[in-house]
Structures are given as C-alpha cells and as structure tokens.
Design an enzyme around this catalytic site. Structure first.
Site, PDB file in Angstrom:
ATOM      1  N   ASP A  19     -19.819  29.291  23.013  1.00 12.04           N
ATOM      2  CA  ASP A  19     -19.356  30.373  22.136  1.00 12.04           C
ATOM      3  C   ASP A  19     -18.302  30.767  22.670  1.00 12.04           C
ATOM      4  OD1 ASP A  19     -19.351  32.190  20.193  1.00 12.04           O
ATOM      5  OD2 ASP A  19     -21.496  32.282  19.904  1.00 12.04           O
ATOM      6  N   CYS A 243     -16.328  33.029  16.558  1.00 10.68           N
ATOM      7  CA  CYS A 243     -16.373  31.668  16.035  1.00 10.68           C
ATOM      8  C   CYS A 243     -15.071  31.633  15.319  1.00 10.68           C
ATOM      9  CB  CYS A 243     -17.590  31.641  14.889  1.00 10.68           C
ATOM     10  SG  CYS A 243     -17.335  30.215  13.951  1.00 10.68           S
TER      11      CYS A 243
END
Ligand code: HMG
Ligand code: MG
Length: 305
Positions: A19, A243
C-alpha cells in the site's frame, strides 16, 4: 472508568511494501523493497503485505512483484501476502508462493470502476475462480473492502453497502475481510458501524481494520475497533500509503503509532518498537522525507538527545 474489554493481543499486518510503495512517484528498487520486508520481519512483524499482481500499466510501482517475492528471505512463522485482482494476477502470484492472496473490492460502485475497472457484481465474479484456485492450492484468502465509510466519488457510504460486499465475499469463500477506510474520512462511530456490518458475516477473529489517516482519525478509529473486539489491523511502517485511484487518500495509520498506543495499554503485539522505528527510518531516508509517524519522530529525536 476503563476502556472496556480490550483484546489482550493484536495482530498487525504491515502493508507498507504494498500500500505504501504503490503510491510513491519515485521508483523504488526491488532490492530496497526486499530490505524493507527484511527489516519488518526483524522488528517482529509476522504478517507482511509484500506486493500486488496488478496491471503494470495501472500501477507501475508494483511491476517488480515477482522479483520482490523471489528475493525476500522467508522466515518460518511469517505470513507473506499479495494482492490479486483477477485470475491473471493470481496465476502470476501463485508461482511466487504467497501464503495468502488478497482480492480487493469496494463498497462503492464508482470506486470499484475506478480502481479495478468493473462493477461490484463483476468483481465478485472475477474473484470467485481466484478464491477457488487459491483455496485448492492451500493458499489463504483475504478480501479487502474499500470505501467502507466514504468514497472520493460517491461521498458517504451506508453500512448496508459494506454488509452486502462482506456477504458476497463470504459466499465465494473469502476467509477473512479487511474493512478499509480508503480515504481516511471515518470517525470512531462510523467506523464501528462499518465493522459491525462486516461482523454480520464474519466472526470477530476474521475482520480487520485498515484505516488511512488523512483526517488524523486512524488511531481513534483503531481504538474504536478494539472496543468491538477486533484485534487484526493493517498499518504501514512510517505511515506510508495511499491508493493511486482514490483521490486525496494519504498514508495508512503508522505501524509505529499503533504499536506505541497498544504497548501503552498493555496489549501484546510481539513487535520491537525500536527496530520498527529503524525500519521506518530506512524507508523514509530512501524516499527522502520525514516519517509520517509522530511516534517515530519523537523517539528519534529522543535518541539524538
Ligand atoms: P483491465 O484493463 O480491465 O483488465 O484492468 P483486462 O483484463 O481488460 O486486461 C487489460 C490489460 O491488462 C491486458 O494487457 C492484460 O494482460 C493486463 P494488454 O493486452 O493490454 O497488454 N492485465 C494484467 N497484467 C498484469 N497483472 C494482472 C492483469 N490483469 C490484466 N493481474 C485490472 C483490470 C484489475 C487488471 C486493473 O484495473 C488493475 O490492475 N487495477 C489495480 C488497481 C490497484 O492496484 N489499486 C491499488 C490497490 S487497492 C488499494 O490500495 C486499496 C486497499 O489498500 C484497501 C483500501 O485502502 O481501501 C487494498
Ligand atoms: Mg489501503
């Protein structure tokens, strides 16, 4: 008055290598990612999300997935997970022997389209054969549910949307789910509602919290989750993360901050905070900026006297 019956132990999954580094503009060499994984396991992390098998056109930062998986020095007792959005990704991932794969869907239709280019219903049909193949191969399966509180495109998300996706994931055999606040807009009661929606289909040992810290709420949200008995969390060393398809999303809650809070409450994590701070310092120096973890910054300045 105390905080209620908190779990005595917490399991953290560090998602920094995935991530975190998926969201960096600068290219991070595979060797650096491999060293970061090594440093995390040296600090006592027993679950690490290493990379993702997604389209390199969509996320070029993860194009070295097989090289990174091939380069890590695996330690017994550590679970290495990778993201797989479809069968193509699963087949490439399976060759690198992950312990767990992660299918990732969303409670928001618009985000599903932006992130994985299909509707929620279509995503479940894509995941179905992935889950079957993984389970048949003895690989564990986790499901991430994005935008469980808010969506950058649809705004607030109702808990019923989370419940629906949790039910669909449960029906296709996903073994545990992450309730993600992708853009970090959640506050404690809203996050509890989202978790409770997932808890209708998964028991408390199979639901985890994944909180981005955009609005500085992630630690409070973690505490609110603990108060529901949730004891699995994703966090990111140095607070890396975001993201690329969620506008405005910043880093995950820093693993250092979560560990400090838990240690202060006598909750066991098995993690050595000093070594974790070193791991965060390593990657922050590579990226040329200060850690997002306030705990790390405070401990580093204390070390320097
Ligand atoms: P698509 O374009 O709809 O896929 O993308 P397609 O099946 O039509 O294929 C198109 C091209 O992509 C083909 O190549 C395929 O070979 C290739 P071409 O013929 O054009 O050269 N392709 C792939 N290549 C490598 N690996 C694959 C793969 N699949 C197709 N697995 C797809 C659909 C899902 C692939 C794309 O939308 C994608 O890669 N999305 C990934 C987005 C992403 O990684 N987002 C970040 C992770 S999720 C996240 O961060 C949230 C989380 O942290 C929780 C939270 O905080 O909310 C988990
Ligand atoms: Mg995330």
């Amino acid at each position: 008055m105390g905080l209620g019956n908190l779990p005595s132990r917490v399991q953290l999954i560090d998602v920094g290598p995935r991530d975190g580094l998926q969201n960096e503009k600068q290219a991070v060499p595979a060797a650096t990612k491999i060293e970061l994984v090594q440093r995390l396991q040296d600090a006592g992390l027993t679950e690490i999300e290493v990379t993702s098998f997604v389209s390199p056109k969509w996320v070029p930062q993860m194009a070295d997935n097989a090289e990174v998986m091939g380069g890590i020095a695996r330690r017994p007792g550590v679970r290495y997970s990778v993201l797989t959005p479809n069968l193509q990704g699963y087949e490439a991932a399976a060759k690198t022997r992950p312990d767990e794969i992660v299918v990732f869907g969303a409670a928001s239709e618009a985000f599903s389209q932006k992130n994985i280019n299909c509707s929620i219903a279509e995503s479940i049909e894509r995941f179905r054969p992935v889950v079957q193949a993984a389970l048949a191969a003895g690989i564990a399966v986790r499901g991430a549910i994005s935008c469980t509180v808010g969506c950058p495109y649809e705004g607030e998300i109702a808990p019923a949307r989370v419940e629906l996706v949790a039910r669909l994931m449960c029906e296709i055999g996903v073994q545990r789910v992450d309730v993600a606040d992708t853009i970090g807009v959640g506050t404690p009661l809203k996050v509890q509602r989202a978790l409770e929606a997932a808890l209708k289909h998964y028991d408390v040992d199979r639901v985890s919290g994944h909180f981005h810290d955009t609005y500085g709420q992630a630690l409070s949200n973690t505490l609110a989750a603990l108060q529901l008995g949730v004891w699995n969390f994703q966090s990111s060393v140095a607070g890396l993360g975001g993201c690329p398809y969620a506008k405005g999303a910043t880093g995950n809650v820093a693993t250092e901050d979560v560990v400090y809070m838990l240690q202060g409450m006598g909750v066991e994590t098995g993690i050595d905070l000093d070594r974790l701070v070193d791991a965060g310092q390593f990657i922050s120096q590579v990226l040329g900026r200060a850690s997002q973890s306030r705990v790390a910054r405070a401990l580093l300045s204390k070390r320097q006297g």
